[in-house]
Write an enzyme that holds these catalytic residues in place. Structure first.
Site, PDB file in Angstrom:
ATOM      1  N   HIS A  52     -21.867  34.857  95.255  1.00  0.00           N
ATOM      2  CA  HIS A  52     -21.367  35.345  96.545  1.00  0.00           C
ATOM      3  C   HIS A  52     -22.424  35.113  97.607  1.00  0.00           C
ATOM      4  O   HIS A  52     -23.537  34.690  97.297  1.00  0.00           O
ATOM      5  CB  HIS A  52     -20.938  36.812  96.461  1.00  0.00           C
ATOM      6  CG  HIS A  52     -22.046  37.789  96.219  1.00  0.00           C
ATOM      7  ND1 HIS A  52     -22.779  37.819  95.060  1.00  0.00           N
ATOM      8  CD2 HIS A  52     -22.558  38.780  96.995  1.00  0.00           C
ATOM      9  CE1 HIS A  52     -23.687  38.787  95.128  1.00  0.00           C
ATOM     10  NE2 HIS A  52     -23.576  39.378  96.299  1.00  0.00           N
ATOM     11  N   HIS A  54     -24.318  36.858  99.790  1.00  0.00           N
ATOM     12  CA  HIS A  54     -25.408  37.715 100.263  1.00  0.00           C
ATOM     13  C   HIS A  54     -26.773  37.015 100.158  1.00  0.00           C
ATOM     14  O   HIS A  54     -27.052  36.294  99.205  1.00  0.00           O
ATOM     15  CB  HIS A  54     -25.420  39.040  99.493  1.00  0.00           C
ATOM     16  CG  HIS A  54     -24.287  39.940  99.886  1.00  0.00           C
ATOM     17  ND1 HIS A  54     -23.823  40.955  99.091  1.00  0.00           N
ATOM     18  CD2 HIS A  54     -23.533  39.963 101.026  1.00  0.00           C
ATOM     19  CE1 HIS A  54     -22.821  41.573  99.708  1.00  0.00           C
ATOM     20  NE2 HIS A  54     -22.631  40.991 100.880  1.00  0.00           N
ATOM     21  N   ASP A  56     -29.747  37.880  99.418  1.00  0.00           N
ATOM     22  CA  ASP A  56     -30.626  38.044  98.258  1.00  0.00           C
ATOM     23  C   ASP A  56     -30.128  37.233  97.051  1.00  0.00           C
ATOM     24  O   ASP A  56     -30.779  37.223  96.004  1.00  0.00           O
ATOM     25  CB  ASP A  56     -30.797  39.537  97.899  1.00  0.00           C
ATOM     26  CG  ASP A  56     -29.505  40.225  97.541  1.00  0.00           C
ATOM     27  OD1 ASP A  56     -28.479  39.967  98.197  1.00  0.00           O
ATOM     28  OD2 ASP A  56     -29.504  41.042  96.590  1.00  0.00           O
ATOM     29  N   HIS A  57     -28.989  36.546  97.213  1.00  0.00           N
ATOM     30  CA  HIS A  57     -28.464  35.684  96.144  1.00  0.00           C
ATOM     31  C   HIS A  57     -28.522  34.200  96.511  1.00  0.00           C
ATOM     32  O   HIS A  57     -28.539  33.354  95.618  1.00  0.00           O
ATOM     33  CB  HIS A  57     -27.017  36.077  95.806  1.00  0.00           C
ATOM     34  CG  HIS A  57     -26.913  37.454  95.219  1.00  0.00           C
ATOM     35  ND1 HIS A  57     -26.637  37.682  93.901  1.00  0.00           N
ATOM     36  CD2 HIS A  57     -27.118  38.676  95.773  1.00  0.00           C
ATOM     37  CE1 HIS A  57     -26.651  38.989  93.660  1.00  0.00           C
ATOM     38  NE2 HIS A  57     -26.944  39.613  94.792  1.00  0.00           N
ATOM     39  N   HIS A 110     -16.801  43.437  95.674  1.00  0.00           N
ATOM     40  CA  HIS A 110     -18.111  43.588  96.319  1.00  0.00           C
ATOM     41  C   HIS A 110     -18.105  42.777  97.611  1.00  0.00           C
ATOM     42  O   HIS A 110     -18.448  43.283  98.681  1.00  0.00           O
ATOM     43  CB  HIS A 110     -19.205  43.128  95.362  1.00  0.00           C
ATOM     44  CG  HIS A 110     -20.573  43.092  95.969  1.00  0.00           C
ATOM     45  ND1 HIS A 110     -21.209  44.218  96.439  1.00  0.00           N
ATOM     46  CD2 HIS A 110     -21.434  42.058  96.192  1.00  0.00           C
ATOM     47  CE1 HIS A 110     -22.395  43.867  96.924  1.00  0.00           C
ATOM     48  NE2 HIS A 110     -22.548  42.577  96.790  1.00  0.00           N
ATOM     49  N   ASP A 127     -22.817  40.613  91.617  1.00  0.00           N
ATOM     50  CA  ASP A 127     -22.900  42.027  92.014  1.00  0.00           C
ATOM     51  C   ASP A 127     -21.567  42.756  91.800  1.00  0.00           C
ATOM     52  O   ASP A 127     -21.300  43.757  92.462  1.00  0.00           O
ATOM     53  CB  ASP A 127     -23.292  42.149  93.496  1.00  0.00           C
ATOM     54  CG  ASP A 127     -24.773  41.901  93.730  1.00  0.00           C
ATOM     55  OD1 ASP A 127     -25.510  41.699  92.752  1.00  0.00           O
ATOM     56  OD2 ASP A 127     -25.176  41.906  94.910  1.00  0.00           O
ATOM     57  N   HIS A 165     -28.862  42.610  89.285  1.00  0.00           N
ATOM     58  CA  HIS A 165     -29.850  43.603  89.727  1.00  0.00           C
ATOM     59  C   HIS A 165     -30.256  44.525  88.579  1.00  0.00           C
ATOM     60  O   HIS A 165     -29.440  44.851  87.716  1.00  0.00           O
ATOM     61  CB  HIS A 165     -29.292  44.495  90.849  1.00  0.00           C
ATOM     62  CG  HIS A 165     -29.170  43.816  92.172  1.00  0.00           C
ATOM     63  ND1 HIS A 165     -30.200  43.764  93.085  1.00  0.00           N
ATOM     64  CD2 HIS A 165     -28.132  43.157  92.732  1.00  0.00           C
ATOM     65  CE1 HIS A 165     -29.791  43.109  94.165  1.00  0.00           C
ATOM     66  NE2 HIS A 165     -28.543  42.726  93.975  1.00  0.00           N
TER      67      HIS A 165
END
Ligand SMILES: [Zn+2]
Length: 253
Positions: A52, A54, A56-57, A110, A127, A165
């Protein structure tokens, strides 16, 4: 094939797949973490998989593409710079040099376009599903996330779950509130605390384990329904309503 967790930021794992000297990474939020491992181990990057959009990915994708000419697979329903192989439900992903094929699952909730990558015996859920928890609603709806988790929960119980995570201990604290009596969960919490005390990841988990310990997969259990009813002052109308109430509760826990 080995699957190695590369810790990134505060609590992310970038999962690195390795066969011989070939590597692929899932959700490389930080390019430097990946580059360091490739250099230390003498590996060649062959592919990138994204679940996805985001940061941090996906934050490391641009930098990685500057140094490696590799295919980047990512959700067709989200706009992510660098993705040249958009994928959706039912698509198959073959990684150059790797002995496995992934099947793509659409698992919105998410985010609205979130995908997971499944191969025999394992899945990268991004996530969507965490150990003892699940993702927040940051674009999708509770109904979508509930349906996605129901699909994941129906996978074979020995399916290894490579979550993105290390949230397990915090999730277990909420799980205790959401289902006070669950001896299997208490036993798991003690084992996870010991692993974290030694600096070890609690992941991968398995689908079978999550069915026993994760309140978000246990919304038909009387203990979870009772806790939700006590917290919200209202008995949930059904499993989806119980899930939605549980998700709202966790947001402020
Ligand atoms: Zn996310």
């Amino acid at each position: 094939m080995d699957i190695i967790p590369l810790p990134a930021f505060r609590d992310n794992y970038i999962w690195l797949l390795r066969t011989g000297h070939d590597a692929a990474v899932v959700d490389p939020g930080d390019a430097e973490v990946v580059e360091n491992h490739l250099a230390e181990q003498g590996l060649a990057l062959r592919a990138v998989l994204l679940t996805h959009h985001h940061a941090d990915h996906v934050g490391g994708v641009g930098e990685l593409l500057g140094r490696h000419r590799v295919p980047v697979f990512g959700p067709a329903g989200e706009s992510i710079a660098g993705v040249d192989h958009p994928v959706k439900e039912g698509d198959e992903v073959a990684l150059p040099g790797f002995p496995l094929r992934f099947t793509v699952l659409d698992v919105p909730g998410h985010t609205a376009g979130h995908v997971a990558y499944r191969a025999p015996g394992l899945i990268f859920p991004g996530d969507t599903l965490f150990s003892a928890g699940c993702g927040r609603l940051l674009g999708g709806t509770a109904a979508q996330l509930f349906a996605s988790l129901e699909r994941l929960a129906a996978l074979p119980e020995d399916t290894a779950l490579y979550c993105a995570h290390e949230y397990t201990l915090a999730n277990l604290a909420f799980a205790h509130a959401a289902e006070p009596h669950n001896p299997a969960r208490d036993e798991y919490a003690a084992a996870c605390a010991a692993r974290r005390a030694h600096g070890l990841p609690t992941l991968p988990s398995t689908i079978g384990l999550e069915r026993r310990v994760n309140p978000f997969l246990r919304v038909r259990e009387p203990g979870v329904i009772d806790a939700v009813a006590r917290h919200s002052g209202q008995t949930p109308a059904g499993p989806e309503a119980c899930f939605a109430a549980l998700r709202r509760w966790k947001d402020t826990f």
